[in-house]
Design a protein around this motif. Structure first.
Motif: not given
Length: 480
Positions: A137-146, A213-224, A227-229
């Motif tokens: 079980v791979m949790e929270g990974f991959p983080c990007t489409r690449e 602030e950190a969670v909001i920053s992570k959410l922005e990265s996640y939403h970016r 969709d590709g993943i």
């Protein structure tokens, strides 16, 4: 050979054996691994794959935004299935020394680990015993489409991808109360999941990087990137609402994990419909046969046809029918075997009703090589059966059938012509119901994977239920 006089009979053993043992799926898997790994010497590579005791292990990717409960659900899945738990952090921590030091050097500089390095780390991790034999079980990974594409290129293709989703406002609220056990790494929450043990409470600390602030920053990265993943895993992904109790989320996740993706391997439907008289077996068999071009096989009609054709088993059956006695199983099976072994049944598949009526008949059918891959019990209350059968009648002039409740005649003249068949009298119907229920329990015990359908509803609703279980694989039973 004159096919009209003596139809070609095809032994069913190969198709049954191949499907039961997953031969076609095995071919697909071996070819897939050959194309991914492209070994210099294919034969030893294939032999090594075939030596593995279990290729059908869980391979799960669990994704979601921060504070969506990925860690809790991932650990619950691993405990349930006894699989390896993989995260980006433990991939680096457990990598071999050279790879770990190289990855750590990037992390120390605040840089992202290159894709090629991730490729080598993951390839090494997936070759270890626990991943090969037990699954992962791979949790929270991959983080990007690449990253997802790199993983797919080395053959890391999950059978199931679960995406836990929740509104951003809920996630920010969750993050503020998040606490971590410094010894075990387990995640708790001040509001939703506070531990009862005072010892654990004393060890809890705020999770670094989970300020608002950190969670909001992570959410922005996640939403970016999400969709590709999702496009990489679109054929195996399931989105589940994480804004509900943990037990409900896990129940939905595990229900999805027990589903088996459709296979492109050849599949010949072999369907048996069981149920009491008047449950609609003939109607459902006709609907299946018409839609999927499979052969409708009625055991009662086959016996009548054999008698009319004056075949050897037909003449043997005629003696018993004339005396209103039950035709012996050996004669019925001979007639049935001749029909199911014909080319159209072997190539297109079949749907059988009216047989088996007992466990002994079911065992004989299996021994003859005609093992079904779907069995359905059509369940109808006795009162509904009596209502269905005793109120139906036939116009002897036109041959049209009516039902006094659901399809009454339009004129008094037609109504007066209607005749009720002797077998539809209430005492006859209840006698057949009693006979069916005498053997139902033993058939239930024999066909353990049979599906039970509520047939006391509209025929097309019943058909939709049956159809959904025929076109999709049945849920997997994890014996772990």
């Amino acid at each position: 050979m004159d096919a009209a006089n003596r139809p070609l009979l095809v032994p069913p053993d190969f198709a049954t054996y191949a499907e039961k043992n997953g031969i076609f799926d095995m071919y697909k898997r071996l070819l897939q691994q050959l194309l991914i790994h492209k070994p210099d010497d294919p034969l030893p590579f294939l032999v090594d794959l075939l030596k593995r005791d279990n290729d059908d292990v869980p391979q799960i990717v669990l994704l979601g935004p921060p504070a969506s409960g990925k860690r809790t659900i991932a650990k619950s899945i691993c405990n349930k299935l006894r699989t390896a738990h993989i995260t980006a952090e433990n991939l680096v921590a457990e990598a071999e020394v050279e790879l770990r030091n190289e990855a750590q050097s990037y992390l120390d500089k605040g840089q992202e680990i290159p894709l090629e390095l991730w490729r080598n780390i993951l390839k090494e991790r997936m070759s270890l015993f626990d991943c090969v034999k037990k699954g992962w079980v791979m949790e929270g990974f991959p983080c990007t489409r690449e990253q997802a594409q790199v993983f797919q290129a080395i053959g890391v293709n999950p059978t199931h991808c679960v995406l836990l989703d929740a509104p951003d406002t809920v996630l920010v609220e969750r993050a503020s109360g998040k606490r971590v056990d410094t010894e075990t790494g387990d995640i708790y929450h001040t509001t939703f999941d506070w531990p009862s043990s005072t010892e654990i409470q004393s060890r809890l600390e705020e999770v670094p990087g989970y300020s608002e602030e950190a969670v909001i920053s992570k959410l922005e990265s996640y939403h970016r990137h999400i969709d590709g993943i999702k496009r990489c895993y679109e054929k195996v992904i399931k989105v589940i609402n994480a804004d509900q109790p943990k037990a409900d989320v896990f129940a939905q996740v595990f229900s999805y994990l027990t589903t088996i993706p459709r296979s492109v391997a050849p599949h010949t439907p072999r369907v048996i419909l069981l149920g009491p008289t008047g449950s609609g077996k003939g109607v459902q068999a006709a609907l299946l046969a018409n839609k999927y071009n499979i052969v409708k096989v009625s055991c009662g009609q086959l016996i009548k046809q054999a008698v009319a054709d004056e075949s050897k088993p037909g003449l043997a059956a005629k003696t018993y029918l004339e005396k209103s006695m039950q035709v012996p199983d050996s004669i019925v099976l001979t007639i049935l075997r001749e029909r199911l072994a014909q080319l159209d049944c072997v190539s297109r598949g079949w749907v059988l009703h009216g047989y088996p009526l007992s466990r002994e008949q079911a065992e004989q059918l299996d021994r003859a090589g005609f093992t079904p891959n779907r069995v359905f019990f059509l369940n109808v209350p006795n009162d509904s059966v009596v209502e269905r059968l005793t109120l139906r009648a036939t116009d002897h002039l036109t041959g049209e059938r009516y039902h006094m409740l659901y399809n009454p005649p339009r004129s008094q003249e037609v109504k007066e012509r209607l005749r009720c068949h002797p077998k539809d009298r209430e005492e006859s119907v209840r006698g057949r119901l009693a006979t069916y229920y005498t053997f139902q329990e033993e058939l239930n015990d024999y066909y353990l994977e049979a599906q039970h359908i509520n047939a006391d509803q509209d025929p097309h609703t019943v058909f939709e239920n049956i159809e959904s279980m025929i076109v999709n694989p049945l849920p997997k039973q994890y014996d772990r």
